[in-house]
Design a protein around this motif. Sequence first.
Motif, PDB file in Angstrom:
ATOM      1  N   GLY A  24      -0.058  -3.116 -13.416  1.00 10.88           N
ATOM      2  CA  GLY A  24      -1.064  -2.359 -12.686  1.00 10.88           C
ATOM      3  C   GLY A  24      -0.604  -1.963 -11.302  1.00 10.88           C
ATOM      4  N   ALA A  25       0.006  -2.901 -10.577  1.00 13.60           N
ATOM      5  CA  ALA A  25       0.490  -2.603  -9.227  1.00 13.60           C
ATOM      6  C   ALA A  25       1.593  -1.552  -9.260  1.00 13.60           C
ATOM      7  N   THR A  26       2.481  -1.655 -10.234  1.00 14.96           N
ATOM      8  CA  THR A  26       3.566  -0.677 -10.369  1.00 14.96           C
ATOM      9  C   THR A  26       3.002   0.719 -10.614  1.00 14.96           C
ATOM     10  N   ASN A  27       2.052   0.818 -11.531  1.00 17.17           N
ATOM     11  CA  ASN A  27       1.444   2.113 -11.834  1.00 17.17           C
ATOM     12  C   ASN A  27       0.656   2.659 -10.647  1.00 17.17           C
ATOM     13  N   ALA A  28      -0.085   1.780  -9.961  1.00 22.45           N
ATOM     14  CA  ALA A  28      -0.913   2.214  -8.833  1.00 22.45           C
ATOM     15  C   ALA A  28      -0.071   2.826  -7.723  1.00 22.45           C
ATOM     16  N   ALA A  29       1.132   2.292  -7.539  1.00 22.81           N
ATOM     17  CA  ALA A  29       2.017   2.779  -6.478  1.00 22.81           C
ATOM     18  C   ALA A  29       2.818   4.013  -6.890  1.00 22.81           C
ATOM     19  N   CYS A  46      -7.435  -4.428 -10.298  1.00 24.54           N
ATOM     20  CA  CYS A  46      -6.067  -4.323  -9.798  1.00 24.54           C
ATOM     21  C   CYS A  46      -6.040  -3.964  -8.318  1.00 24.54           C
ATOM     22  N   THR A  47      -5.817  -4.960  -7.478  1.00 23.96           N
ATOM     23  CA  THR A  47      -5.564  -4.790  -6.048  1.00 23.96           C
ATOM     24  C   THR A  47      -4.509  -5.809  -5.663  1.00 23.96           C
ATOM     25  N   ASP A  48      -4.304  -5.990  -4.372  1.00 24.55           N
ATOM     26  CA  ASP A  48      -3.355  -7.035  -3.970  1.00 24.55           C
ATOM     27  C   ASP A  48      -3.983  -8.422  -4.040  1.00 24.55           C
ATOM     28  N   GLU A  49      -5.240  -8.508  -4.496  1.00 24.91           N
ATOM     29  CA  GLU A  49      -5.908  -9.800  -4.673  1.00 24.91           C
ATOM     30  C   GLU A  49      -5.799 -10.318  -6.096  1.00 24.91           C
ATOM     31  N   GLY A  50      -5.768  -9.403  -7.072  1.00 28.01           N
ATOM     32  CA  GLY A  50      -5.786  -9.856  -8.453  1.00 28.01           C
ATOM     33  C   GLY A  50      -5.266  -8.804  -9.413  1.00 28.01           C
ATOM     34  N   PHE A  51      -5.209  -9.188 -10.694  1.00 31.25           N
ATOM     35  CA  PHE A  51      -4.727  -8.288 -11.735  1.00 31.25           C
ATOM     36  C   PHE A  51      -5.468  -8.600 -13.026  1.00 31.25           C
ATOM     37  N   LEU A 101     -13.584 -11.978   1.382  1.00 32.67           N
ATOM     38  CA  LEU A 101     -14.340 -11.077   0.514  1.00 32.67           C
ATOM     39  C   LEU A 101     -13.634 -10.751  -0.797  1.00 32.67           C
ATOM     40  N   CYS A 102     -12.579 -11.479  -1.115  1.00 30.72           N
ATOM     41  CA  CYS A 102     -11.831 -11.171  -2.333  1.00 30.72           C
ATOM     42  C   CYS A 102     -12.746 -11.138  -3.559  1.00 30.72           C
ATOM     43  N   PHE A 103     -12.448 -10.210  -4.449  1.00 33.95           N
ATOM     44  CA  PHE A 103     -13.128 -10.021  -5.737  1.00 33.95           C
ATOM     45  C   PHE A 103     -14.567  -9.531  -5.599  1.00 33.95           C
ATOM     46  N   GLU A 104     -14.960  -9.046  -4.412  1.00 36.84           N
ATOM     47  CA  GLU A 104     -16.321  -8.557  -4.209  1.00 36.84           C
ATOM     48  C   GLU A 104     -16.381  -7.028  -4.210  1.00 36.84           C
ATOM     49  N   ALA A 105     -15.424  -6.399  -4.905  1.00 39.04           N
ATOM     50  CA  ALA A 105     -15.399  -4.951  -5.145  1.00 39.04           C
ATOM     51  C   ALA A 105     -15.274  -4.135  -3.865  1.00 39.04           C
ATOM     52  N   LEU A 106     -14.529  -4.656  -2.892  1.00 37.72           N
ATOM     53  CA  LEU A 106     -14.345  -3.975  -1.616  1.00 37.72           C
ATOM     54  C   LEU A 106     -12.882  -3.651  -1.304  1.00 37.72           C
ATOM     55  N   ARG A 107     -11.951  -4.347  -1.945  1.00 34.65           N
ATOM     56  CA  ARG A 107     -10.565  -4.300  -1.498  1.00 34.65           C
ATOM     57  C   ARG A 107      -9.916  -2.931  -1.703  1.00 34.65           C
ATOM     58  N   TRP A 127      -7.618   2.204   5.186  1.00 34.86           N
ATOM     59  CA  TRP A 127      -6.596   1.804   6.162  1.00 34.86           C
ATOM     60  C   TRP A 127      -5.311   2.608   6.000  1.00 34.86           C
ATOM     61  N   GLY A 128      -5.221   3.413   4.950  1.00 39.84           N
ATOM     62  CA  GLY A 128      -4.041   4.236   4.719  1.00 39.84           C
ATOM     63  C   GLY A 128      -2.837   3.462   4.220  1.00 39.84           C
ATOM     64  N   ILE A 129      -3.079   2.309   3.560  1.00 39.32           N
ATOM     65  CA  ILE A 129      -1.959   1.462   3.139  1.00 39.32           C
ATOM     66  C   ILE A 129      -2.009   1.135   1.650  1.00 39.32           C
ATOM     67  N   TRP A 130      -2.778   1.874   0.878  1.00 40.79           N
ATOM     68  CA  TRP A 130      -2.923   1.563  -0.543  1.00 40.79           C
ATOM     69  C   TRP A 130      -1.576   1.615  -1.278  1.00 40.79           C
ATOM     70  N   THR A 131      -0.898   2.727  -1.211  1.00 34.26           N
ATOM     71  CA  THR A 131       0.322   2.906  -1.994  1.00 34.26           C
ATOM     72  C   THR A 131       1.406   1.924  -1.569  1.00 34.26           C
ATOM     73  N   GLN A 132       1.597   1.777  -0.256  1.00 32.32           N
ATOM     74  CA  GLN A 132       2.652   0.868   0.191  1.00 32.32           C
ATOM     75  C   GLN A 132       2.322  -0.580  -0.129  1.00 32.32           C
ATOM     76  N   THR A 133       1.041  -0.939  -0.057  1.00 31.82           N
ATOM     77  CA  THR A 133       0.629  -2.306  -0.380  1.00 31.82           C
ATOM     78  C   THR A 133       0.867  -2.610  -1.853  1.00 31.82           C
ATOM     79  N   MET A 134       0.499  -1.678  -2.735  1.00 30.76           N
ATOM     80  CA  MET A 134       0.669  -1.914  -4.162  1.00 30.76           C
ATOM     81  C   MET A 134       2.145  -1.898  -4.557  1.00 30.76           C
TER      82      MET A 134
END
Length: 562
Positions: free
Chosen positions: A530-535, A104-109, A487-493, A500-507
């Motif tokens: 997942g995105a709703t819960n993460a944020a 669960c990131t902004d790349e996938g779910f 680098l999507c899906f390579e366990a870095l996002r 970058w300090g943008i996790w919550t706002q991005t999700m």
Amino acid sequence: MKPSIKNNSHTATYISYPHCWDKTGVQKNIRMHLVYLFILILIGSSILSCNKILNKEPISFASPEANYATGAQLLQALAGVYDVLGRQREQLYANKLFNQLGACTDEGFYARNNQVVGPMVYNFDFTDADIDQTWQTLYIGIERANNLIYYINTPKSMNPAERNAILGEAKFLRGYYYFLLVSSFGDVPLKLNPTTITGAASENVPRSPAKEVYAQVLKDMTEAEAICYPATTFNHSSRVSQTTVQGILARVCLTMAGYPLLDKAKYKDALQWATKVKQSGIHALNPSYSQIFINQAQDIYDIKEAMWEADFIGNDQSTTQEQGRVGNTNGIQYTAANFADTGYSYAFINVTRKLYELYNQGDLRRDWAIAPYGYSGTNRVNKGSLIYDRNCGKWRRSYEKLTPKSKNNTGINFPILRYADVLLMLAEADNQLNNGPTANAYAAFNEVRRRAYGFPVNIPNAVSDLRAGLSANDFQQEIIDERSRELCFEALRRQDLIRWGIWTQTMSALANQMNTHLAGNASWKYASLGATNAASSPKFLLYPIPASEFSVNKAATQNPGY
């Protein structure tokens, strides 16, 4: 292109993962080594159990030094330190870092409408098994590294360069495992000596502040950088080389420069380490983006681009059982009964429309990273405009050469560090350090972009190249987007968005976007869970200290919110 050493029978006989070699090219077998150690433990336990019945004292026990008495045994022990990267409990790069923990990131779910609990949908507590096992696996690796470092000088006669290289890799791996811990859990217990030496003193260890843990990571890795072999020593990407250490040091320093440490001085260090990799002349981008991942499916090593990989091999019928689940849980869905050829895949990871729309017209990466087709039974079917029904397409089991294919396990390698990542880190650090991109930042960034469009990487091209004159903020936004495209899906996002300090706002923005796109589509409305819960809470910036730690460590404390 280097042939796979797994099939290079004229130079060595393959025994087991990972590839750890001595100077004669003979591979060392960690699995057998660990089996022998386990048998010794069982024998010792049996003797002690029988002692209660027969009232006999055991004659003797092997000292720990006996397991590190020769150079060959040191290599076996080193392979054991590497081993946790792969098959160990399916944690880390065998499955969970890119599947449950990385879904669960902004790349996938996580594409299962009945999955309402777990880290893949950010609904968990400190008893979660996946988080617990990841924690335990990393400390297993640390304990093995601590033992090897402690006993490194046990062999009386050994090639100094070989001893130093083994020591360097052990120190690096200990640092890397602590890096994964501190960046995911924050403050963690810092253990630098074997439990057999520290004894009871190692049971109740308070968490060390993250800053101290990062300082130890830098110390271990910097010492390793000076003594590891260069990448040209190996014809594979399974062992850590000097430039691999430099590339990961750049990653560590960028992480420290961001949230939560905000140690801006580390941008300079990150730039220096990434520049060292580039100036080595050893590494270069593979001209074909898709070929990187085809190589990983076919055990073909390209040390220029794929600087470090978690290595897997075999199928269910192989003598060696060292498979992962790359392409099986995060591949193109194929669940027909005749999977022995195409390869069975659950396709747990689907993509976001946000990721799809990041790619511009002509970017060849899009239709490789995001599968434009799927299967209905055995029939290949092109996907339509929904996008959310598209699977991660990077690792395609149809390219595996070993048949019959296992249903649930693959020999596909997973990339831990690629040269494209190093170039993007160089560009990011340069931009941050200089309050705007220099020519070096543009050059590194544009190499990645040119390859994405199929152009020669060293020739300027108006179609692919980033426009000149960008501000520091605009260039940083390009970095944020380009790292996702490349680098999507390579366990870095996840860690990128956090530093970058943008996790919550991005999700939060992602959840809103997904709900808008999927309004009225009952079949896919679950995708935004997942995105709703993460944020929903800042506690998700860190994972909880797992329950197992509290059961053995009376000094353990918990992260806020759990």
